[in-house]
Design a protein around this motif. Structure first.
Motif, mmCIF file in Angstrom:
data_model
loop_
_atom_site.group_PDB
_atom_site.id
_atom_site.type_symbol
_atom_site.label_atom_id
_atom_site.label_comp_id
_atom_site.label_asym_id
_atom_site.label_seq_id
_atom_site.Cartn_x
_atom_site.Cartn_y
_atom_site.Cartn_z
ATOM 1 N N THR A 23 0.923 -1.215 -0.049
ATOM 2 C CA THR A 23 -0.160 -0.115 0.012
ATOM 3 C C THR A 23 0.966 1.248 0.059
ATOM 4 O OG1 THR A 23 -1.981 -1.041 1.090
ATOM 5 C CG2 THR A 23 -1.866 1.220 1.360
ATOM 6 N N LEU A 26 2.834 1.561 -3.465
ATOM 7 C CA LEU A 26 1.892 1.862 -4.311
ATOM 8 C C LEU A 26 1.352 3.310 -4.324
ATOM 9 C CD1 LEU A 26 -0.217 -1.439 -5.159
ATOM 10 C CD2 LEU A 26 1.572 -0.548 -6.469
ATOM 11 N N GLY A 30 2.121 6.079 -7.022
ATOM 12 C CA GLY A 30 0.834 6.811 -7.615
ATOM 13 C C GLY A 30 0.786 8.216 -7.697
ATOM 14 N N LEU A 42 -5.114 5.781 -3.041
ATOM 15 C CA LEU A 42 -4.863 4.409 -2.930
ATOM 16 C C LEU A 42 -4.439 4.186 -1.475
ATOM 17 C CD1 LEU A 42 -2.699 2.887 -5.867
ATOM 18 C CD2 LEU A 42 -2.170 2.277 -3.680
ATOM 19 N N PHE A 102 -10.444 5.240 -8.926
ATOM 20 C CA PHE A 102 -9.596 4.237 -9.325
ATOM 21 C C PHE A 102 -8.615 3.894 -8.445
ATOM 22 C CE2 PHE A 102 -11.255 5.714 -13.450
ATOM 23 C CZ PHE A 102 -12.003 4.673 -13.885
ATOM 24 N N GLY A 103 -7.919 4.823 -7.792
ATOM 25 C CA GLY A 103 -7.122 4.935 -6.763
ATOM 26 C C GLY A 103 -7.648 4.160 -5.624
ATOM 27 N N VAL A 105 -10.314 2.048 -5.445
ATOM 28 C CA VAL A 105 -10.527 0.531 -5.619
ATOM 29 C C VAL A 105 -9.170 -0.295 -5.840
ATOM 30 C CG1 VAL A 105 -11.167 -1.069 -7.718
ATOM 31 C CG2 VAL A 105 -12.516 1.147 -7.187
ATOM 32 N N ILE A 106 -8.093 0.411 -6.361
ATOM 33 C CA ILE A 106 -6.909 -0.379 -6.287
ATOM 34 C C ILE A 106 -6.428 -0.395 -4.827
ATOM 35 C CG2 ILE A 106 -4.350 -0.045 -6.881
ATOM 36 C CD1 ILE A 106 -5.235 1.284 -9.549
ATOM 37 N N GLY A 107 -6.440 0.321 -4.121
ATOM 38 C CA GLY A 107 -5.997 0.474 -2.661
ATOM 39 C C GLY A 107 -6.828 -0.661 -1.926
ATOM 40 N N SER A 109 -8.071 -3.268 -3.083
ATOM 41 C CA SER A 109 -7.604 -4.558 -3.759
ATOM 42 C C SER A 109 -6.302 -5.070 -3.272
ATOM 43 C CB SER A 109 -7.865 -4.548 -5.269
ATOM 44 O OG SER A 109 -9.041 -3.972 -5.720
ATOM 45 N N VAL A 110 -5.465 -4.232 -2.779
ATOM 46 C CA VAL A 110 -4.144 -4.439 -2.308
ATOM 47 C C VAL A 110 -4.120 -5.904 -1.477
ATOM 48 C CG1 VAL A 110 -2.202 -3.801 -0.968
ATOM 49 C CG2 VAL A 110 -3.125 -2.279 -2.758
ATOM 50 N N LEU A 113 -4.780 -8.946 -3.484
ATOM 51 C CA LEU A 113 -3.636 -9.428 -4.260
ATOM 52 C C LEU A 113 -2.839 -9.882 -3.318
ATOM 53 C CD1 LEU A 113 -3.282 -5.987 -6.246
ATOM 54 C CD2 LEU A 113 -3.975 -8.348 -7.130
#
Length: 128
Positions: A23, A26, A30, A42, A102-103, A105-107, A109-110, A113
């Motif tokens: 996190t 990224l 970012g 994120l 988008f940031g 959602v990616i955060g 999802s960390v 992942l």
């Protein structure tokens, strides 16, 4: 072959550390490469996902220590409360603080992942 430090007994702490590290990396990348708002979103999403993960774990541990007849109602109430509070945080982040979707959602999802990566690692280190 040397024994690995990651196993089933300490996976939780490794998962949390790995998720925090990913996190932070990224989020910083970012912020530098895309925009500070994206990086902060994120990072906020990653922290929110980890807080949710801790809350789920604590709720499950508490429910498992209870009598069976009380545990299901307790777990359902905690589940609804957790979802409502997470929804309020997401609303605050998106609507009030104008977080990058988008940031965020990616955060969020960390953690997923990292769970996938740790699962693949643990399944392949002993030959499948």
């Amino acid at each position: 072959m040397a024994e690995t430090k990651i196993n089933e007994s300490n996976i939780f702490s490794w998962l949390v550390r790995g998720s925090l590290l990913l996190t932070a990396v990224l989020g910083a990348a970012g912020a530098l490469l895309i925009s500070p708002r994206f990086g902060a979103s994120l990072f906020a999403g990653g922290l929110l996902a980890l807080a949710n993960f801790f809350w789920i774990r604590a709720g499950l541990e508490a429910a498992l220590r209870m009598q069976p007849r009380n545990a299901s109602r307790f777990a359902i109430l905690r589940y609804v409360l957790r979802l409502a509070i997470m929804a309020a945080f997401l609303y605050l982040l998106i609507v009030v603080l104008k977080a990058d979707i988008f940031g965020l959602v990616i955060g969020l999802s960390v953690l997923v992942l990292n769970i996938i990566a740790f699962s693949i690692y643990l399944s392949t280190r002993k030959g499948g």
